[in-house]
Design a protein around this motif. Structure first.
Motif, PDB file in Angstrom:
ATOM      1  N   HIS A 183       0.828  -1.331   0.022  1.00  0.00           N
ATOM      2  CA  HIS A 183      -0.117   0.074  -0.068  1.00  0.00           C
ATOM      3  C   HIS A 183       0.993   1.005   0.082  1.00  0.00           C
ATOM      4  N   LYS A 206      -6.816   4.564  -0.004  1.00  0.00           N
ATOM      5  CA  LYS A 206      -8.309   4.236  -0.498  1.00  0.00           C
ATOM      6  C   LYS A 206      -8.563   2.555  -1.238  1.00  0.00           C
ATOM      7  N   SER A 207      -7.542   1.818  -0.803  1.00  0.00           N
ATOM      8  CA  SER A 207      -7.779   0.504  -1.393  1.00  0.00           C
ATOM      9  C   SER A 207      -7.371  -0.636  -0.303  1.00  0.00           C
ATOM     10  N   THR A 221      -6.981  -6.821  -5.419  1.00  0.00           N
ATOM     11  CA  THR A 221      -7.115  -5.500  -5.022  1.00  0.00           C
ATOM     12  C   THR A 221      -8.602  -4.748  -5.049  1.00  0.00           C
ATOM     13  N   THR A 223     -10.244  -1.220  -5.054  1.00  0.00           N
ATOM     14  CA  THR A 223      -9.900   0.310  -5.220  1.00  0.00           C
ATOM     15  C   THR A 223     -11.235   1.046  -4.947  1.00  0.00           C
TER      16      THR A 223
END
Lengths: 322, 274
Positions: A183, A206-207, A221, A223
């Motif tokens: 990250h 934000k992920s 992932t 997002t």
């Protein structure tokens, strides 16, 4: 579904945890209070009184007999779940940010934060014969550890750091076996799958990501458009990951704040697509926990509320159309 | 004459006594009468349906359900306490595969914006790019326009009065105060006063609560609590006007960020509507 609002805290929630059967929900908050609730109807079982600082973290063992909480008053306390008695209080030099029971309930890992010259520590205590001295006391180097969890069979401890990287630490020696920078910003939450072979991380960038424990390889992932504070994996019924967060929009005064627009987002775990949102919180969501039977979940927010949601029947019949 | 046990003055005046009845479906209806804070009589109807749910659980789970409560809950009865546990409004979790998950609450807002994009907004007073009511020159230029027809009306009025034909209202008679002057001084006085805007109030806060909260900082000249027109619930914000500016300043520093009824209040200086 009609969420049950639990109003047992006056300040923002820091963590909520279900016990192994899911009938109890523990919530801790910056207001020094540790609450225990029955999750099916939101009835409060009791409070564990004794902390004099914000309580950052809580965990319960698999037989629901012992509860451990870590606080900013530089202590971690071990409680008897059934009657609220404090069995042991461990003192440290700095605040305790993360605690977790190991899978076999024999050990407890504890992360304290670096402050005022005292380095960060990662300590492991034995809770079978409760002693004042840790089994291990490591001073991990590198950026501050924000979240940590036991890996499968206590082979590793997975730690998330302030710089966005995840590390595997050997619990016997304290050395960092491997690292992976996944990250861009600090990790805010790390929750294991039910068998601990993979875990989900949430970050302020934000992920959220799914990583395999042994290799620290990024598998998936997700997002989003808002910094995330928490993420959890649905253990059953649906292949979902629930994430939540929210940036405090300082000038929200008219419609949005009253309507409670901070949302828990549901993502399809495999296909990496968002499938739904649940709104209702009046402030950013700080912590999410999913009931072990996958039929309900709870979220705790900056607004001091814990919202327990029991899914409707159509939740279980949903099939993602490609 | 036998002395009656009940005094006729004590009998309830015409309204029904609280009733409870159960109909065939098992729905219990309880009707009560109360006076709410405005002094009005309120009829409260509650319909409840009790359903007994049998759940088969783990022995350990069943044992835990029987634990006596401890800590802050010590001595409380079994069952959820409404002080800590409430059921919220129904929320639909709409699961969709298409990815249009973001709920369109702002639909009305968007429609309004689209409408306005086509038209040009022109102020009648100063011909600026804003609505007439929002005109910054409302007071100066706006009054001139209002004064002109008023003067014309006043000229007509004294003539009529002399001829003594029709009734002339007091505000239109000769010697009546100029239109808007009294209102102006009152409005001006109110606007001059240090006013704080409090936001993030919960729904059931009342004017009394707000003035209770703020009066310890000083004398309050008025409290305005924004209410929803239909439901009368608080809209979440209020304006508090103090007499002394220093009191308002101290109140701002003390209450901003403070928790009240599970919400964190925000206090700022109120922006005057110019």
């Amino acid at each position: 579904m009609r969420p049950i609002l639990l109003q047992g805290h006056e300040r923002s929630l820091t963590q909520i945890k279900y016990n192994r059967e899911g009938d109890l929900l523990f919530s801790v908050s910056k207001d020094h209070v540790v609450n225990a609730w029955f999750s099916h109807n939101g009835e409060r079982l009791g409070t564990y009184e004794g902390h004099i600082g914000a309580v950052w973290t809580v965990d319960v063992n698999s037989s629901s007999t012992l509860l451990i909480s870590g606080s900013a008053d530089n202590t971690a306390k071990l409680w008897d779940v059934s009657n609220g008695k404090c069995l042991k209080s461990w003192e440290f030099n700095t605040a305790v940010r993360c605690v977790q029971f190991s899978e076999d309930d024999k050990l407890v890992l504890l992360v304290t934060e670096p402050r005022m010259g005292f380095p960060a520590t990662l300590q492991i205590f034995n809770v079978e014969n409760v002693s004042s001295e840790p089994v291990h006391n490591f001073n991990p180097e590198g950026p501050k550890i924000t979240v940590a969890a036991w890996g499968a069979l206590n082979r590793y401890i997975v730690a998330g750091r302030e710089n966005g990287s995840v590390a595997l630490i050997d619990p016997k020696t304290g050395e960092c076996v491997s690292t992976n920078k996944v990250h861009e910003l600090t990790l805010t939450d790390l929750q294991m799958s039910s068998d601990r072979t993979y875990f989900v991380t949430a970050s302020k960038d934000k992920s959220a990501k799914i990583l395999e424990t042994e290799s620290l390889e990024v598998l998936k992932t997700y997002t989003t458009d808002t910094p995330l504070n928490s993420a959890a994996i649905m253990p059953k019924h649906q292949e979902f990951v629930v994430v939540g967060g929210g940036q405090e929009a300082m000038d929200v005064t008219t419609t949005s704040s009253r309507q409670g627009k901070f949302e828990c987002r549901f993502w399809h775990k495999i296909l990496e697509e968002e499938v739904g949102r649940v709104r209702g919180h009046f402030g950013p969501i700080n912590t999410i926990a999913i009931h072990p039977d996958g039929r309900s979940f709870a979220s705790g927010g900056e607004d001091g509320y814990v919202r327990v949601h029991h899914f409707d029947d159509d939740f279980f019949t949903f099939k993602f159309q490609i | 004459m036998p002395v009656s046990a009940t005094n006729w003055a004590d009998e309830v005046d015409g309204e029904d006594q609280p009733q409870t009845f159960t109909d065939a479906n098992g729905i219990t209806t309880i009707i009560e009468y109360r006076t709410n804070e405005d002094g009005k009589k309120v009829k409260v109807t509650r319909r409840t349906q009790k359903k007994l749910i049998h759940d088969v659980v783990n022995k350990a789970v069943a044992a835990r359900k029987k634990w006596p409560k401890f800590g802050k809950e010590k001595g409380n009865r079994p069952g959820p306490d409404p002080a800590t546990t409430n059921v919220g409004d129904n929320i639909k979790l709409k699961l969709s595969s298409t990815g249009d998950v973001v709920q369109d609450v702002d639909e009305k807002h968007e429609a309004m914006k689209a409408q306005l994009q086509n038209k040009k907004i022109l102020c009648r007073i100063c011909k600026g790019d804003h609505f007439t009511t929002k005109c910054p020159y409302k007071d100066s230029l706006g009054m001139e326009d209002a004064a002109a027809p008023a003067a014309a009306a006043e000229e007509a009025a004294p003539e009529e009065q002399q001829s003594g034909s029709k009734y002339i209202a007091p505000h239109m008679r000769a010697g009546a105060p100029a239109k808007g002057s009294d209102r102006d001084s009152m409005r001006e006085k109110r606007d001059e006063q240090p006013t704080l805007r409090v936001t993030n109030l919960s729904e059931d806060v009342t004017e009394a609560d707000v003035s209770e909260l703020f009066k310890r900082f000083g004398h309050i000249s008025r409290v305005f609590l924004a209410r929803d027109r239909e439901t009368n619930a608080c809209k979440g914000f209020a304006f508090v006007s103090f007499t002394m500016r220093e009191d308002a300043q101290r109140a701002l520093e003390a209450i901003d960020g403070r928790g009240y009824d599970n919400l964190i209040l925000r206090v700022e200086w109120a922006r005057s509507s110019a």
